[in-house]
Design a protein around this motif. Structure first.
Motif, PDB file in Angstrom:
ATOM      1  N   LYS A   1       0.816  -1.220   0.000  1.00  0.00           N
ATOM      2  CA  LYS A   1       0.000   0.000   0.000  1.00  0.00           C
ATOM      3  C   LYS A   1       0.842   1.259   0.000  1.00  0.00           C
ATOM      4  O   LYS A   1       0.575   2.207  -0.750  1.00  0.00           O
ATOM      5  CB  LYS A   1      -0.911   0.009   1.232  1.00  0.00           C
ATOM      6  N   MET A   2       1.894   1.291   0.836  1.00  0.00           N
ATOM      7  CA  MET A   2       2.577   2.553   1.083  1.00  0.00           C
ATOM      8  C   MET A   2       3.872   2.736   0.299  1.00  0.00           C
ATOM      9  O   MET A   2       4.486   3.803   0.379  1.00  0.00           O
ATOM     10  CB  MET A   2       2.855   2.701   2.576  1.00  0.00           C
ATOM     11  N   ARG A   3       4.311   1.730  -0.441  1.00  0.00           N
ATOM     12  CA  ARG A   3       5.472   1.950  -1.304  1.00  0.00           C
ATOM     13  C   ARG A   3       5.162   3.095  -2.258  1.00  0.00           C
ATOM     14  O   ARG A   3       4.104   3.160  -2.866  1.00  0.00           O
ATOM     15  CB  ARG A   3       5.769   0.669  -2.094  1.00  0.00           C
ATOM     16  N   ASN A   4       6.090   4.025  -2.362  1.00  0.00           N
ATOM     17  CA  ASN A   4       5.934   5.154  -3.274  1.00  0.00           C
ATOM     18  C   ASN A   4       4.721   6.019  -2.922  1.00  0.00           C
ATOM     19  O   ASN A   4       4.086   6.597  -3.795  1.00  0.00           O
ATOM     20  CB  ASN A   4       5.818   4.661  -4.723  1.00  0.00           C
ATOM     21  N   ILE A   5       4.398   6.103  -1.637  1.00  0.00           N
ATOM     22  CA  ILE A   5       3.271   6.922  -1.145  1.00  0.00           C
ATOM     23  C   ILE A   5       1.939   6.410  -1.696  1.00  0.00           C
ATOM     24  O   ILE A   5       0.956   7.138  -1.774  1.00  0.00           O
ATOM     25  CB  ILE A   5       3.457   8.414  -1.482  1.00  0.00           C
ATOM     26  N   GLY A   6       1.903   5.152  -2.095  1.00  0.00           N
ATOM     27  CA  GLY A   6       0.698   4.596  -2.694  1.00  0.00           C
ATOM     28  C   GLY A   6       0.549   4.929  -4.156  1.00  0.00           C
ATOM     29  O   GLY A   6      -0.410   4.491  -4.799  1.00  0.00           O
TER      30      GLY A   6
ATOM     31  N   LEU B   1       3.580   6.427  10.865  1.00  0.00           N
ATOM     32  CA  LEU B   1       4.342   6.982   9.754  1.00  0.00           C
ATOM     33  C   LEU B   1       4.496   8.492   9.908  1.00  0.00           C
ATOM     34  O   LEU B   1       3.551   9.194  10.282  1.00  0.00           O
ATOM     35  CB  LEU B   1       3.654   6.671   8.423  1.00  0.00           C
ATOM     36  N   ARG B   2       5.666   8.987   9.579  1.00  0.00           N
ATOM     37  CA  ARG B   2       5.925  10.419   9.663  1.00  0.00           C
ATOM     38  C   ARG B   2       5.796  11.037   8.271  1.00  0.00           C
ATOM     39  O   ARG B   2       6.424  10.580   7.318  1.00  0.00           O
ATOM     40  CB  ARG B   2       7.322  10.681  10.217  1.00  0.00           C
ATOM     41  N   MET B   3       4.996  12.054   8.160  1.00  0.00           N
ATOM     42  CA  MET B   3       4.770  12.726   6.886  1.00  0.00           C
ATOM     43  C   MET B   3       5.616  13.994   6.816  1.00  0.00           C
ATOM     44  O   MET B   3       5.738  14.728   7.803  1.00  0.00           O
ATOM     45  CB  MET B   3       3.276  13.075   6.745  1.00  0.00           C
TER      46      MET B   3
ATOM     47  N   ARG C   1       8.561  16.476   4.001  1.00  0.00           N
ATOM     48  CA  ARG C   1       9.357  16.588   2.781  1.00  0.00           C
ATOM     49  C   ARG C   1      10.323  15.406   2.721  1.00  0.00           C
ATOM     50  O   ARG C   1      10.996  15.089   3.694  1.00  0.00           O
ATOM     51  CB  ARG C   1      10.118  17.909   2.774  1.00  0.00           C
ATOM     52  N   GLY C   2      10.379  14.764   1.568  1.00  0.00           N
ATOM     53  CA  GLY C   2      11.141  13.533   1.443  1.00  0.00           C
ATOM     54  C   GLY C   2      12.630  13.686   1.665  1.00  0.00           C
ATOM     55  O   GLY C   2      13.330  12.697   1.885  1.00  0.00           O
ATOM     56  N   THR C   3      13.137  14.895   1.615  1.00  0.00           N
ATOM     57  CA  THR C   3      14.563  15.126   1.830  1.00  0.00           C
ATOM     58  C   THR C   3      14.934  15.124   3.306  1.00  0.00           C
ATOM     59  O   THR C   3      16.121  15.097   3.649  1.00  0.00           O
ATOM     60  CB  THR C   3      14.968  16.477   1.223  1.00  0.00           C
ATOM     61  N   GLU C   4      13.937  15.163   4.197  1.00  0.00           N
ATOM     62  CA  GLU C   4      14.206  15.237   5.629  1.00  0.00           C
ATOM     63  C   GLU C   4      14.416  13.841   6.209  1.00  0.00           C
ATOM     64  O   GLU C   4      13.766  12.873   5.808  1.00  0.00           O
ATOM     65  CB  GLU C   4      13.034  15.914   6.347  1.00  0.00           C
ATOM     66  N   ALA C   5      15.311  13.724   7.170  1.00  0.00           N
ATOM     67  CA  ALA C   5      15.590  12.441   7.811  1.00  0.00           C
ATOM     68  C   ALA C   5      14.358  11.940   8.555  1.00  0.00           C
ATOM     69  O   ALA C   5      13.649  12.712   9.201  1.00  0.00           O
ATOM     70  CB  ALA C   5      16.763  12.588   8.776  1.00  0.00           C
ATOM     71  N   GLY C   6      14.110  10.642   8.471  1.00  0.00           N
ATOM     72  CA  GLY C   6      13.026  10.026   9.218  1.00  0.00           C
ATOM     73  C   GLY C   6      11.647  10.157   8.611  1.00  0.00           C
ATOM     74  O   GLY C   6      10.665   9.679   9.184  1.00  0.00           O
ATOM     75  N   VAL C   7      11.541  10.774   7.441  1.00  0.00           N
ATOM     76  CA  VAL C   7      10.241  10.926   6.799  1.00  0.00           C
ATOM     77  C   VAL C   7       9.856   9.631   6.082  1.00  0.00           C
ATOM     78  O   VAL C   7      10.663   9.029   5.374  1.00  0.00           O
ATOM     79  CB  VAL C   7      10.244  12.102   5.804  1.00  0.00           C
ATOM     80  N   ASP C   8       8.616   9.184   6.289  1.00  0.00           N
ATOM     81  CA  ASP C   8       8.106   7.967   5.653  1.00  0.00           C
ATOM     82  C   ASP C   8       7.166   8.248   4.495  1.00  0.00           C
ATOM     83  O   ASP C   8       7.040   7.436   3.573  1.00  0.00           O
ATOM     84  CB  ASP C   8       7.344   7.118   6.684  1.00  0.00           C
TER      85      ASP C   8
ATOM     86  N   TYR D   1      -1.097  14.278   1.695  1.00  0.00           N
ATOM     87  CA  TYR D   1      -2.351  13.668   2.132  1.00  0.00           C
ATOM     88  C   TYR D   1      -2.015  12.680   3.248  1.00  0.00           C
ATOM     89  O   TYR D   1      -1.072  11.894   3.132  1.00  0.00           O
ATOM     90  CB  TYR D   1      -3.069  12.935   0.990  1.00  0.00           C
ATOM     91  N   ARG D   2      -2.784  12.734   4.315  1.00  0.00           N
ATOM     92  CA  ARG D   2      -2.473  11.927   5.492  1.00  0.00           C
ATOM     93  C   ARG D   2      -2.717  10.429   5.227  1.00  0.00           C
ATOM     94  O   ARG D   2      -3.682  10.063   4.555  1.00  0.00           O
ATOM     95  CB  ARG D   2      -3.335  12.380   6.679  1.00  0.00           C
ATOM     96  N   PRO D   3      -1.852   9.564   5.755  1.00  0.00           N
ATOM     97  CA  PRO D   3      -2.118   8.125   5.673  1.00  0.00           C
ATOM     98  C   PRO D   3      -3.498   7.818   6.236  1.00  0.00           C
ATOM     99  O   PRO D   3      -3.861   8.304   7.309  1.00  0.00           O
ATOM    100  CB  PRO D   3      -1.012   7.525   6.543  1.00  0.00           C
ATOM    101  N   THR D   4      -4.256   7.030   5.491  1.00  0.00           N
ATOM    102  CA  THR D   4      -5.681   6.852   5.777  1.00  0.00           C
ATOM    103  C   THR D   4      -6.050   5.375   5.773  1.00  0.00           C
ATOM    104  O   THR D   4      -5.608   4.624   4.906  1.00  0.00           O
ATOM    105  CB  THR D   4      -6.523   7.607   4.717  1.00  0.00           C
ATOM    106  N   VAL D   5      -6.869   4.987   6.754  1.00  0.00           N
ATOM    107  CA  VAL D   5      -7.439   3.640   6.795  1.00  0.00           C
ATOM    108  C   VAL D   5      -8.952   3.771   6.857  1.00  0.00           C
ATOM    109  O   VAL D   5      -9.494   4.488   7.714  1.00  0.00           O
ATOM    110  CB  VAL D   5      -6.935   2.828   8.002  1.00  0.00           C
TER     111      VAL D   5
END
Length: 489
Positions: free
Chosen positions: A287-292, A322-324, A326-333, A374-378
């Motif tokens: 689901k979450m590879r490549n932000i979906g 999951l941490r949302m 900017r993808g350049t920041e450390a620890g961002v998922d 967009y926030r991870p959603t279930v």
């Protein structure tokens, strides 16, 4: 060097012109377009905006170089790919950051894509010397049958924005190995990775004329005349099914060889007997590879009634962690979606599902601040008639749908016009084989959430596409089979 300075330096190094027959030049019109960072909405740079005349120049170069390139020794074609593989791996960090800047995915994922992309060059470097043929005695003994494999010819390769490097190498690798000249038209949103790839291939020794790269805001205006020109002999496209249908129609006049990797609507099936830890982990991957934003993303998560509650709870916990950013920041998922239209589509799908009775366990709304987050959603209790059950989401939304029986799960999984990939989690061997045989998809992930592998044939059935990329059959898409009958025996 500060982070901002490094980012600017990496963007600055990338060629911004068109690559036409191996030569860098401006668009004939002098036009350019802006490349945006989806995490901030800011402009990274401007690149050349090709027009129809530039496209015809590229085809002229491809047609002129085809005969000599087809005669190039297979071992030398393979060595070019091998050198390109090594250059990509040597520059993995910089290329990953470049990809994150223009596409948004976290740098860790971008690094994974560079390695995945490079592996297509390594794989097809080895396939270049394994193009076979055949020799046989005719059944009546009066002649001999010779079969040879030859390159299809000038090929148009159209790639999407979600895997901007890997989709290029997945097409260029077999084309180079087979001896085809190429015109690459990357997505407007992510031209920089394609331009950087062309630069790498030049450094690896790819001869002039073999590859052109056309960045453009007028895809139809540039590619339409190419598809109508008899010198073009092959089209390979990765993208949406509606665009793929239109391209197939355009390809009919010249009876072009076509490869189509189109949309998906992947079912993810979890049975009562599954290893739930593995199933949740697999769902997170699928689901979450490549932000979906992947055609292989789990789009409909079907969970058997006995474990649906526990599965949804565990999945929600994993998604919430999951941490949302900017993808350049450390620890961002989780990075941003590609643009505002993509984010709006995801919101519309969630709103429709909720309106029809679905419950939001997590998320369900855009992120705050600049960028297209967009926030991870279930979602749970998702009705089967909701749009999210029928439409490719392309975002971080996980719809959980209960089922009771194996027969019901199979019927629901196959109840779609698409057939790219499906996922099954079960510890019952018989069920695993029944589902693998019964699912109407080109690929099945059995107790795993990722199926992509350069050594495996990637592709779908039904309206998910035509042909296969990767594996030992991937080069076949760029080869014609010629039979020679030999008399005199």
């Amino acid at each position: 060097m500060t982070t901002v300075e490094r980012e600017a330096r990496i963007v600055e190094r990338v060629p911004k012109q068109l690559c036409v027959g191996g030569h860098w030049r401006d668009a004939r019109s002098g036009a350019t377009f802006k490349v945006e960072d989806p995490a901030t909405g800011s402009v990274l740079c401007e690149v050349a905006d090709a027009g129809q005349a530039d496209g015809m120049d590229a085809l002229e170069a491809a047609a002129a170089a085809q005969a000599s390139w087809a005669q190039y020794p297979p071992r030398e074609r393979g060595e070019i790919l091998r050198r390109a593989y090594e250059l990509l791996m040597d520059r993995q960090d910089d290329l990953a950051l470049l990809m994150t800047l223009e596409m948004g995915k976290p740098v860790a994922e971008s690094k994974g894509e560079i390695a995945y992309a490079a592996d297509f060059f390594r794989w097809f470097a080895e396939e270049a010397v394994r193009i076979g043929g055949g020799y046989a005695v005719a059944p009546n003994g009066q002649s001999r049958l010779l079969v040879m494999r030859q390159p299809v010819g000038p090929s148009l390769l159209i790639t999407p924005w979600n895997f901007p490097m890997a989709m290029g190498t997945r097409k260029i690798g077999p084309a180079v190995a087979a001896g085809c000249t190429m015109i690459l038209k990357p997505a407007q949103q992510t031209p920089l990775s394609a331009l950087a790839l062309a630069d790498v291939l030049q450094e690896a020794g790819l001869p002039d004329g073999v590859l052109s790269v056309l960045t453009t805001t007028d895809a139809g205006g540039v590619t339409g005349p190419l598809l109508r020109d008899g010198r073009l002999r092959k089209l390979s496209f990765t993208g949406s099914t509606p665009v793929g249908r239109a391209l197939i129609k355009q390809s009919a006049d010249q009876v072009l060889r076509t490869s189509m990797e189109l949309g998906g609507n992947a079912p993810f099936l979890v049975f009562d007997d599954a290893d739930l830890d593995a199933a949740v982990a697999g769902a997170m991957q699928a689901k979450m590879r490549n932000i979906g934003e992947a055609c292989t993303a789990a789009n409909r998560i079907y969970v058997q009634s006995g474990v649906v509650g526990e599965f949804a709870e565990r999945l929600t916990g994993r998604m919430a962690a999951l941490r949302m950013g900017r993808g350049t920041e450390a620890g961002v998922d989780v990075g941003p979606l590609i643009d505002d239209r993509a984010r709006g589509k995801v919101q519309d799908l969630v709103d429709d599902a909720v309106h029809r009775g679905a419950r939001v366990l997590l998320g369900g709304e855009p992120g705050e601040g600049a960028g297209y987050f967009y926030r991870p959603t279930v979602l749970t209790d998702v009705p089967k008639d909701s749009e999210v059950s029928r439409t490719e989401i392309f975002g971080p939304v996980a719809p959980v749908i209960p089922f009771d029986t194996e027969q019901e799960a199979l019927a629901e999984a196959n109840n779609t016009e698409f057939g790219l990939v499906s996922y099954v989690f079960t510890r019952d061997l018989g069920r695993a084989l029944r589902m693998s045989e019964g699912l109407e998809t080109g690929m099945v992930g059995l107790n795993q959430g990722i199926v992509s592998n350069p050594a495996a044939p990637f592709g779908g059935v039904k309206q998910s596409g035509l042909g296969r990329e990767g594996g030992s059959v991937g080069i076949d898409e760029y080869l014609e089979t010629k039979y020679v009958g030999i008399a005199g025996f």
